[in-house]
Design a protein around this motif. Sequence first.
Motif, PDB file in Angstrom:
ATOM      1  N   GLN A  30     -85.960  78.230 -12.205  1.00  0.00           N
ATOM      2  CA  GLN A  30     -85.028  78.212 -13.328  1.00  0.00           C
ATOM      3  C   GLN A  30     -84.157  76.962 -13.305  1.00  0.00           C
ATOM      4  O   GLN A  30     -83.720  76.480 -14.346  1.00  0.00           O
ATOM      5  CB  GLN A  30     -84.150  79.470 -13.290  1.00  0.00           C
ATOM      6  CG  GLN A  30     -84.914  80.750 -13.588  1.00  0.00           C
ATOM      7  CD  GLN A  30     -84.049  81.980 -13.410  1.00  0.00           C
ATOM      8  OE1 GLN A  30     -83.360  82.122 -12.412  1.00  0.00           O
ATOM      9  NE2 GLN A  30     -84.095  82.878 -14.381  1.00  0.00           N
ATOM     10  N   ASN A  31     -83.899  76.430 -12.114  1.00  0.00           N
ATOM     11  CA  ASN A  31     -83.121  75.212 -11.945  1.00  0.00           C
ATOM     12  C   ASN A  31     -84.052  74.146 -11.374  1.00  0.00           C
ATOM     13  O   ASN A  31     -84.378  74.175 -10.195  1.00  0.00           O
ATOM     14  CB  ASN A  31     -81.937  75.462 -11.004  1.00  0.00           C
ATOM     15  CG  ASN A  31     -81.006  74.269 -10.925  1.00  0.00           C
ATOM     16  OD1 ASN A  31     -80.484  73.821 -11.929  1.00  0.00           O
ATOM     17  ND2 ASN A  31     -80.807  73.748  -9.722  1.00  0.00           N
ATOM     18  N   GLU A  32     -84.498  73.208 -12.227  1.00  0.00           N
ATOM     19  CA  GLU A  32     -85.428  72.188 -11.769  1.00  0.00           C
ATOM     20  C   GLU A  32     -84.763  71.204 -10.814  1.00  0.00           C
ATOM     21  O   GLU A  32     -83.553  71.016 -10.825  1.00  0.00           O
ATOM     22  CB  GLU A  32     -85.984  71.410 -12.959  1.00  0.00           C
ATOM     23  CG  GLU A  32     -86.975  72.160 -13.803  1.00  0.00           C
ATOM     24  CD  GLU A  32     -87.584  71.276 -14.872  1.00  0.00           C
ATOM     25  OE1 GLU A  32     -88.483  70.479 -14.537  1.00  0.00           O
ATOM     26  OE2 GLU A  32     -87.166  71.384 -16.027  1.00  0.00           O
ATOM     27  N   GLN A  33     -85.593  70.552 -10.021  1.00  0.00           N
ATOM     28  CA  GLN A  33     -85.122  69.476  -9.153  1.00  0.00           C
ATOM     29  C   GLN A  33     -85.031  68.190  -9.967  1.00  0.00           C
ATOM     30  O   GLN A  33     -86.004  67.789 -10.609  1.00  0.00           O
ATOM     31  CB  GLN A  33     -86.091  69.304  -7.985  1.00  0.00           C
ATOM     32  CG  GLN A  33     -85.717  68.195  -7.017  1.00  0.00           C
ATOM     33  CD  GLN A  33     -86.482  68.283  -5.724  1.00  0.00           C
ATOM     34  OE1 GLN A  33     -86.064  68.944  -4.796  1.00  0.00           O
ATOM     35  NE2 GLN A  33     -87.640  67.633  -5.663  1.00  0.00           N
ATOM     36  N   THR A  34     -83.876  67.540  -9.949  1.00  0.00           N
ATOM     37  CA  THR A  34     -83.682  66.305 -10.704  1.00  0.00           C
ATOM     38  C   THR A  34     -83.205  65.203  -9.767  1.00  0.00           C
ATOM     39  O   THR A  34     -82.723  65.451  -8.657  1.00  0.00           O
ATOM     40  CB  THR A  34     -82.669  66.501 -11.841  1.00  0.00           C
ATOM     41  OG1 THR A  34     -81.418  66.962 -11.306  1.00  0.00           O
ATOM     42  CG2 THR A  34     -83.188  67.513 -12.859  1.00  0.00           C
ATOM     43  N   PHE A  35     -83.314  63.964 -10.254  1.00  0.00           N
ATOM     44  CA  PHE A  35     -83.069  62.786  -9.432  1.00  0.00           C
ATOM     45  C   PHE A  35     -82.031  61.894 -10.103  1.00  0.00           C
ATOM     46  O   PHE A  35     -82.229  61.458 -11.239  1.00  0.00           O
ATOM     47  CB  PHE A  35     -84.375  61.998  -9.246  1.00  0.00           C
ATOM     48  CG  PHE A  35     -85.466  62.775  -8.559  1.00  0.00           C
ATOM     49  CD1 PHE A  35     -85.771  62.546  -7.225  1.00  0.00           C
ATOM     50  CD2 PHE A  35     -86.204  63.740  -9.249  1.00  0.00           C
ATOM     51  CE1 PHE A  35     -86.774  63.249  -6.592  1.00  0.00           C
ATOM     52  CE2 PHE A  35     -87.213  64.457  -8.620  1.00  0.00           C
ATOM     53  CZ  PHE A  35     -87.503  64.211  -7.286  1.00  0.00           C
ATOM     54  N   ASP A  36     -80.928  61.636  -9.424  1.00  0.00           N
ATOM     55  CA  ASP A  36     -79.945  60.656  -9.888  1.00  0.00           C
ATOM     56  C   ASP A  36     -80.459  59.293  -9.459  1.00  0.00           C
ATOM     57  O   ASP A  36     -80.444  58.959  -8.262  1.00  0.00           O
ATOM     58  CB  ASP A  36     -78.571  60.938  -9.284  1.00  0.00           C
ATOM     59  CG  ASP A  36     -77.993  62.270  -9.745  1.00  0.00           C
ATOM     60  OD1 ASP A  36     -78.466  62.797 -10.764  1.00  0.00           O
ATOM     61  OD2 ASP A  36     -77.078  62.778  -9.072  1.00  0.00           O
ATOM     62  N   SER A  37     -80.920  58.501 -10.423  1.00  0.00           N
ATOM     63  CA  SER A  37     -81.725  57.341 -10.047  1.00  0.00           C
ATOM     64  C   SER A  37     -81.704  56.269 -11.131  1.00  0.00           C
ATOM     65  O   SER A  37     -81.297  56.506 -12.270  1.00  0.00           O
ATOM     66  CB  SER A  37     -83.170  57.782  -9.791  1.00  0.00           C
ATOM     67  OG  SER A  37     -83.690  58.456 -10.932  1.00  0.00           O
ATOM     68  N   ALA A  38     -82.178  55.097 -10.750  1.00  0.00           N
ATOM     69  CA  ALA A  38     -82.412  53.988 -11.667  1.00  0.00           C
ATOM     70  C   ALA A  38     -83.890  53.635 -11.589  1.00  0.00           C
ATOM     71  O   ALA A  38     -84.454  53.531 -10.493  1.00  0.00           O
ATOM     72  CB  ALA A  38     -81.544  52.789 -11.297  1.00  0.00           C
ATOM     73  N   ARG A  39     -84.498  53.405 -12.756  1.00  0.00           N
ATOM     74  CA  ARG A  39     -85.957  53.334 -12.845  1.00  0.00           C
ATOM     75  C   ARG A  39     -86.377  52.116 -13.660  1.00  0.00           C
ATOM     76  O   ARG A  39     -85.831  51.864 -14.731  1.00  0.00           O
ATOM     77  CB  ARG A  39     -86.432  54.615 -13.528  1.00  0.00           C
ATOM     78  CG  ARG A  39     -87.892  54.899 -13.553  1.00  0.00           C
ATOM     79  CD  ARG A  39     -88.070  56.315 -14.109  1.00  0.00           C
ATOM     80  NE  ARG A  39     -89.394  56.867 -13.917  1.00  0.00           N
ATOM     81  CZ  ARG A  39     -89.684  58.159 -14.094  1.00  0.00           C
ATOM     82  NH1 ARG A  39     -88.736  58.995 -14.471  1.00  0.00           N
ATOM     83  NH2 ARG A  39     -90.907  58.591 -13.897  1.00  0.00           N
ATOM     84  N   ARG A  40     -87.328  51.358 -13.140  1.00  0.00           N
ATOM     85  CA  ARG A  40     -87.902  50.228 -13.879  1.00  0.00           C
ATOM     86  C   ARG A  40     -89.410  50.433 -13.964  1.00  0.00           C
ATOM     87  O   ARG A  40     -90.075  50.678 -12.963  1.00  0.00           O
ATOM     88  CB  ARG A  40     -87.579  48.897 -13.202  1.00  0.00           C
ATOM     89  CG  ARG A  40     -86.095  48.588 -13.127  1.00  0.00           C
ATOM     90  CD  ARG A  40     -85.849  47.189 -12.635  1.00  0.00           C
ATOM     91  NE  ARG A  40     -86.302  46.184 -13.594  1.00  0.00           N
ATOM     92  CZ  ARG A  40     -86.274  44.873 -13.357  1.00  0.00           C
ATOM     93  NH1 ARG A  40     -85.846  44.418 -12.197  1.00  0.00           N
ATOM     94  NH2 ARG A  40     -86.687  44.015 -14.271  1.00  0.00           N
TER      95      ARG A  40
END
Length: 243
Positions: A30-40
């Motif tokens: 119910q609570n997905e895993q997310t990433f605090d990140s910068a992406r190129r």
Amino acid sequence: ASPWDVTARAGRQLINYDNQRWIGTVAFRQNEQTFDSARRISANLPDTSLEYIYVDNVNRVFGPHAPPGPNDGDFPMSSHLIHAAYTGFKPVTAVAYAYLLDFTRPADFGLSTASTGLRLFGATPINDDWKILYAGEYARQSSYAGNPMSYGLNYYYAEGGVGYGPAALKGGYESLEGNGTVAVQMPLSTLHLFEGWADQFLTTPATGVTDLYVLGTTALNGVNFTAVYHDLDAEKGGADLGR
């Protein structure tokens, strides 16, 4: 466009790489895993997609109000994810990756690892209905950054089968090496998808795990069906871990 043109994105993101064995969002929760990140991302080289991500924190499935401990809500880190996919070998796709995980909280130092690998997968049609399915992967994981241990361990994966219309039957083998003290770990994986859905190996035991399995899938009237059988053993010593 120049092959060096890129797109960039920063903030809280979903990241799913390949079959999610190394990096995934655990979307069945119910609570997905997310990433605090910068992406190129660059997709302008012929048949190639290149991606670099810097990850500052992983927001885990346990939620922001989980009590402190091994199942709390965050994985603070200073990590680098590098992922390159090449489709020029049609029908085979080749993926090379390096996941450099540097956990910054002392309690998590033992999870700091550098994992580099190569994955090949594809499907070759036999006729309008039948196709041959195949995938293989090798990775080497070693201690990294603040990890107090010093080691290098192997990961192997091979899968093959046939597909007919919406149905597929596949057999596979996966090995996470262990030396009796430490084993290959995948703390950012969608772990529930692997090794039997019972969540018994969210942390790989020190003797490692091998998984020999048979998998059948099909779709009927918009509903997907899956049946799978696993035979699980310790990679070191061969102890029976279940079926």
